[in-house]
Design an enzyme around this catalytic site. Structure first.
Site: not given
Length: 290
Positions: A198, A232-235
């Site tokens: 990310h 869970d996006l970018d989690e």
């Protein structure tokens, strides 16, 4: 009288063990390794106060083949209900790379793989754009591009991902600036073996043009986060993070350049640790044995 028997080959194994923490684990593991005539060359352990789980990573030089070492460890693994892995130290991990148009992370991974600095073997780079074909081809790695324009083409791309995983016996999938959100179904299949990079020190500046957002907000730190992919996006659980101090004099283009360097460095480090069995999951976080 000198023996005429040839010396036994000495193997170098890496062992990871995870279980509920309780007394006697280290003693039991060490005893099993001694019974296999092994010598511990590296040992790290950690007990999580949050989950009560015990984590251990060992490197062992041993004349015993895998079957003998597993047989000696089996009673210990059973007694403590351990999750255990035994692998050859330095064995290249079979890795599928997913990409889009940004080449910085892909280039760094392939360059270090080719130079023997990164213990992975990349049989294929799969992209939703053809932009990186020449870059990947220069490294001698096969490249495929399948455009994603709608739900049907996205499903076809992910079907090819699953096919490639089966075809090449893939152990790790790396999203090297692959700018598509994976479906929940694919995330579930790849749980614990897909790493994403990310473009920020999470959380922050999600979506398009992150460095323009950062410039507009006058940030003083920019960086990158490598984490496991989840639904869970970018989690997902974080593996590695790096930051660089900047100031108001930096242009958006300079922030992009600095940020891309951090992305490459951070992703390569995370992949290295994974390939060396130094990353263990403890719920929503990771245990990293550096």
């Amino acid at each position: 009288m000198t023996s005429s028997l040839p010396p036994r080959t000495r193997h170098h194994w890496v062992i990871t063990l995870v279980c509920v923490d309780q007394p006697g684990i280290v003693h039991a593991v060490s005893g099993a390794i001694v019974r296999a005539s092994g010598n511990i060359t590296e040992s790290q352990q950690f007990t999580s106060a949050d989950t009560g789980r015990f984590f251990m990573r060992l490197q062992v030089e041993c004349p015993a083949p895998r079957e003998e070492l597993e047989a000696e460890l089996a009673p210990v693994v059973e007694r403590y209900a351990m999750e255990s892995v035994i692998d050859v130290v330095g064995r290249p991990v079979r890795t599928l790379v997913l990409a889009s148009t940004a080449g910085n992370c892909v280039n760094d991974l392939l360059f270090r793989q080719r130079g023997g600095q990164l213990p992975i073997q990349v049989p294929l780079v799969l992209s939703n754009h053809g932009t990186l074909r020449d870059l990947v081809g220069f490294s001698g790695v096969p490249f495929e591009s399948l455009p994603i324009t709608d739900a049907a083409s996205k499903a076809a791309f992910e079907a090819r991902v699953m096919e490639a995983i089966e075809e090449h016996d893939i152990e790790l999938v790396v999203l090297a600036r692959y700018m598509q959100i994976l479906s929940p179904e694919l995330c579930e299949v790849l749980e614990g073996r897909a790493i994403n990079i990310h473009h920020s020190f999470l959380p922050g500046f999600k979506g398009a043009s992150p460095y323009k957002q950062a410039h507009a907000r006058g940030v003083k730190l920019i960086g990158a986060t490598a984490h496991f992919v989840t639904g869970d996006l970018d989690e997902g659980p974080i593996i590695e993070q790096n930051v660089v101090r900047v100031d108001h004099s930096r242009t958006p283009a300079e922030l992009v350049s600095i940020g891309q360097d951090e992305e490459s460095r951070t992703l390569t480090q995370a992949v290295t640790w994974f390939a060396e069995h130094r990353v263990l999951l403890d719920g929503a976080r990771t245990i990293i044995f550096r």
